[in-house]
Each structure stands twice: as structure tokens, then as C-alpha cells.
Write an enzyme that holds these catalytic residues in place. Structure first.
Site, mmCIF file in Angstrom:
data_model
loop_
_atom_site.group_PDB
_atom_site.id
_atom_site.type_symbol
_atom_site.label_atom_id
_atom_site.label_comp_id
_atom_site.label_asym_id
_atom_site.label_seq_id
_atom_site.Cartn_x
_atom_site.Cartn_y
_atom_site.Cartn_z
ATOM 1 N N ARG A 69 0.791 -1.224 0.000
ATOM 2 C CA ARG A 69 0.000 0.000 0.000
ATOM 3 C C ARG A 69 0.827 1.280 0.000
ATOM 4 N NH1 ARG A 69 -3.016 -3.849 1.612
ATOM 5 N NH2 ARG A 69 -1.045 -4.545 2.449
ATOM 6 N N THR A 70 1.782 1.362 0.920
ATOM 7 C CA THR A 70 2.508 2.621 1.067
ATOM 8 C C THR A 70 3.329 2.895 -0.188
ATOM 9 O OG1 THR A 70 2.634 2.063 3.410
ATOM 10 C CG2 THR A 70 3.925 3.943 2.680
ATOM 11 N N LYS A 98 28.222 -3.292 -2.076
ATOM 12 C CA LYS A 98 29.674 -3.102 -2.258
ATOM 13 C C LYS A 98 30.284 -2.415 -1.051
ATOM 14 C CE LYS A 98 28.679 -2.025 -7.055
ATOM 15 N NZ LYS A 98 28.621 -0.849 -7.921
ATOM 16 N N ARG A 119 11.267 3.482 3.483
ATOM 17 C CA ARG A 119 10.801 2.521 4.496
ATOM 18 C C ARG A 119 11.978 1.583 4.807
ATOM 19 N NH1 ARG A 119 5.521 -1.260 4.642
ATOM 20 N NH2 ARG A 119 4.666 0.805 5.083
ATOM 21 N N HIS A 152 5.104 5.444 11.676
ATOM 22 C CA HIS A 152 4.593 5.397 10.291
ATOM 23 C C HIS A 152 3.729 6.651 10.123
ATOM 24 C CE1 HIS A 152 3.337 3.965 6.496
ATOM 25 N NE2 HIS A 152 2.931 2.755 6.797
HETATM 26 N N1 CP Z 1 -0.424 0.015 5.862
HETATM 27 C C1 CP Z 1 0.759 -0.279 5.301
HETATM 28 O O1 CP Z 1 1.794 0.313 5.657
HETATM 29 O O2 CP Z 1 0.732 -1.234 4.339
HETATM 30 P P1 CP Z 1 1.976 -1.738 3.494
HETATM 31 O O3 CP Z 1 2.930 -2.419 4.472
HETATM 32 O O4 CP Z 1 1.431 -2.684 2.468
HETATM 33 O O5 CP Z 1 2.661 -0.541 2.900
#
Ligand code: CP
Length: 338
Positions: A69-70, A98, A119, A152
Site C-alpha cells: 500500500r505505502t 559493495k 521505508r 509510520h
Molecule cells: N499500511 C501499510 O503500511 O501497508 P503496506 O505495508 O502494504 O505498505
């Protein structure tokens, strides 16, 4: 962490690392922007005008921890605004193998793009990247798209947007009773959402979790400091009738070291037909997704299930965040007129 950040104001936004820096005016503005942009995008002319907003800007999507999703919502948010995207999702394909350091990798990304969305499995990496950017001649904004089990922030923004839209006709988020259920100890989405709650008056939180996965003391200390009342229980059935919203989360099995999640009787922390019967008729059910067994797929048919809309809200909120970061929010007026 926060000393590394450029604090947002109502009129500016640079790094998005820690939800604690978001105040109510900026939250309201982002929610309003998200709605205005999604309306504008409904017409071909509006969608084309949006694509003309940021055609010279480029984004790096650096996602070394899995995401559906993100990643997709940021990727599509960029494309809605005419931005181009580059990506690294598998560190084995980058020069980190490397021996290139994390800092050198981030600085390299910044040489080619105008924003880094990242992420990581480790907590604190986005903050480290933002701090690095603050010390170089050509800094680019860094957006935390999920940092370990810590934060998040853009998920919390889209969760606020979902709550606000859902309660638009019911006085907004102020005064609502919001349940959070599941693996609250290791779930970064609920941690971030708790932080944003200081912006709403009269909100009460109900944490529903197995004892070994209860909300962490640092978040509870923050809630205490901001006088946000919360209660803790492991009895879902008793908690349900008082809730205006229940935010369900899955067991974060990826952090297990010895199969801890398997020791949980998940049926006590799941939503199915019996739980729907105890939930208010106008309550909403949220989930950051992906889901496990904690929401029965049959619940999807219930009008209170909000998680698929929540997922889509994420794309529009991320469009709004990018618009604010690049300071083009004043051009939405003209797009609304096309
Ligand atoms: N809600 C969420 O962060 O989903 P993903 O891990 O699929 O990005």
C-alpha cells in the site's frame, strides 16, 4: 529524534519523520487538500491539470522493507502530480552490497531527486537521513514511510483523514471513543496515530490487546503528558459497545524471535459477526492492512468496514503531503476552476 527535524508550520512542510510535530491547523489543511484534490481529479481536465503541477520534480522510493500500500500509494500520488519516480526495493541491487554506507547512499539519492520516501526495517533511519540532509548544501525532504516498529507518520495522517471523513456529519474526531486492538506493542501505525490524538479534544482511547502485546510505556507516557485518557483491556466484547471507531491491527509476526505470536488466541482479538452485533450502528472499523485472521472477510460487506476506503484515502493524503512539501497548494484553486 525531533531535534533533527525541520518543524512544519501551517504554511510549510519539509521532512515528514515524526508525527508529534503535526499540529491541528496543518492536519486540517492536509485533510482539506486531500479532499479538494480527489474532487479535482474526477474530471479529465482536472486530472491533467494536476499532472502539470510538479512535472519537473522527481521522487526516490527507497523501500527496503516489504510494502504494498505505502509504496503503491506514494508511487501513484507522485504520478498524479506529474512527478517521475525511481525505486530501490531490494538492497541487493544497490551499491550498499559493495559496502557503500547508508549515509552515502542517501546522499547519492539526493543528487538525482527532489524527495526521498523511505521505508526501513530499522527504526531511526529516516531521522538519520533527514539529519544528514539538514547538513548538506542541497538538502531534499525525507518522508518516513515506516521505520521499524517505531513510526509510520503518513499512515497516521491517512488514518486521521479517514476518521475525519467518517465523522464529518457527527462533529468530527473531537469527543470520539477510539479503540485500538491487536499487537499494539510492535505496531508502528497505532503508535503514530496515538501521537496525533493530542490535536483533538475529548478523545478517549481504549487499548484492546493481549497483555504481552500491550501499548508501550513511552506512548502511554505521551498520552498522560497530553492528558489524553486511555484504558486497557483484553476483553473485546465488553469494550465494543462504547466505541465510535475500532482500529484493528494484525500480529506483527515479522518481529517474533521465538514464535511469540502463535501463543495468542487471536479469536479473542478478531472481528466477525458476533462482534459486529455489539458495535454501534454508526461506528467504523479501520485497519492499516494487510490483514490476517483478525477481520473475517465477511465483515467487508458491512457498511461500517472502512479499511478499503482508508487504503484509498492514503493515496490522496500522500498527494496532499507532496503538494505541501513542494509548496504548490495555492495552485489548487485554479485547478478547481478548470
Ligand atoms: N499500511 C501499510 O503500511 O501497508 P503496506 O505495508 O502494504 O505498505
Amino acid at each position: 529524534m525531533s531535534e533533527t527535524l525541520v518543524l512544519p508550520t501551517r504554511t510549510s512542510l519539509f521532512h515528514v519523520i515524526d508525527p508529534r510535530v503535526f499540529g491541528r491547523p496543518l492536519l486540517d489543511e492536509l485533510c482539506s487538500l486531500a479532499t479538494r484534490v480527489r474532487q479535482a481529479a474526477k474530471t479529465d481536465a482536472g486530472a491533467r491539470a494536476l499532472r502539470d503541477l510538479l512535472p519537473t520534480r522527481r521522487a526516490m522510493l527507497y523501500f527496503t522493507q516489504p510494502s504494498t500500500r505505502t509504496f503503491l500509494s506514494f508511487n501513484n500520488a507522485c504520478h498524479i502530480l506529474g512527478m517521475r519516480t525511481s525505486e530501490i526495493r531490494d538492497p541487493s541491487t544497490s551499491s550498499e552490497v559493495k559496502g557503500e554506507s547508508f549515509d552515502d547512499s542517501i546522499r547519492t539519492f539526493s543528487s538525482y531527486v527532489d524527495v526521498i520516501v523511505m521505508r526501513t526495517k530499522e527504526s531511526g533511519r529516516a531521522a538519520q537521513a533527514a539529519k544528514l540532509m539538514n547538513g548538506i548544501p542541497r538538502p531534499v525532504p525525507v518522508i518516513n514511510a515506516g521505520s521499524g516498529s517505531d513510526q509510520h507518520p503518513t499512515q497516521a495522517l491517512l488514518d486521521i483523514y479517514t476518521l475525519q471523513r467518517s465523522f464529518e456529519e457527527a462533529g468530527g474526531i473531537d469527543g470520539k471513543v477510539i479503540g485500538m486492538m491487536g499487537d499494539l506493542k510492535r505496531g508502528r501505525t497505532v503508535r503514530s496515530l496515538c501521537y496525533l490524538m493530542r490535536n483533538y479534544s475529548g478523545v478517549r482511547l481504549v487499548f484492546i490487546a493481549p497483555e504481552q502485546f500491550a501499548m508501550e510505556p513511552d506512548v502511554k507516557a505521551y498520552l498522560d503528558q497530553h492528558r489524553i485518557p486511555y484504558t486497557e483491556t483484553n476483553n473485546l466484547s465488553d469494550a465494543l459497545p462504547q466505541l465510535d471507531a475500532i482500529y484493528v491491527t494484525r500480529m506483527q509476526t515479522e518481529w517474533d524471535t521465538a514464535g511469540e505470536s502463535r501463543a495468542i488466541d487471536l479469536s479473542r482479538f478478531s472481528i466477525g459477526a458476533p462482534e459486529l452485533a455489539r458495535l454501534k450502528r454508526d461506528a467504523i472499523i479501520m485497519h492499516p492492512l494487510p490483514r490476517g485472521a483478525e477481520i473475517d472477510p465477511s465483515v467487508d460487506q458491512d457498511p461500517r468496514a472502512m479499511y478499503w476506503r482508508q487504503e484509498r484515502n492514503g493515496m490522496w493524503m500522500r498527494v496532499a503531503v507532496l503538494i505541501k512539501i513542494f509548496g504548490v497548494e495555492n495552485r489548487i484553486d485554479e485547478i478547481e476552476r478548470v
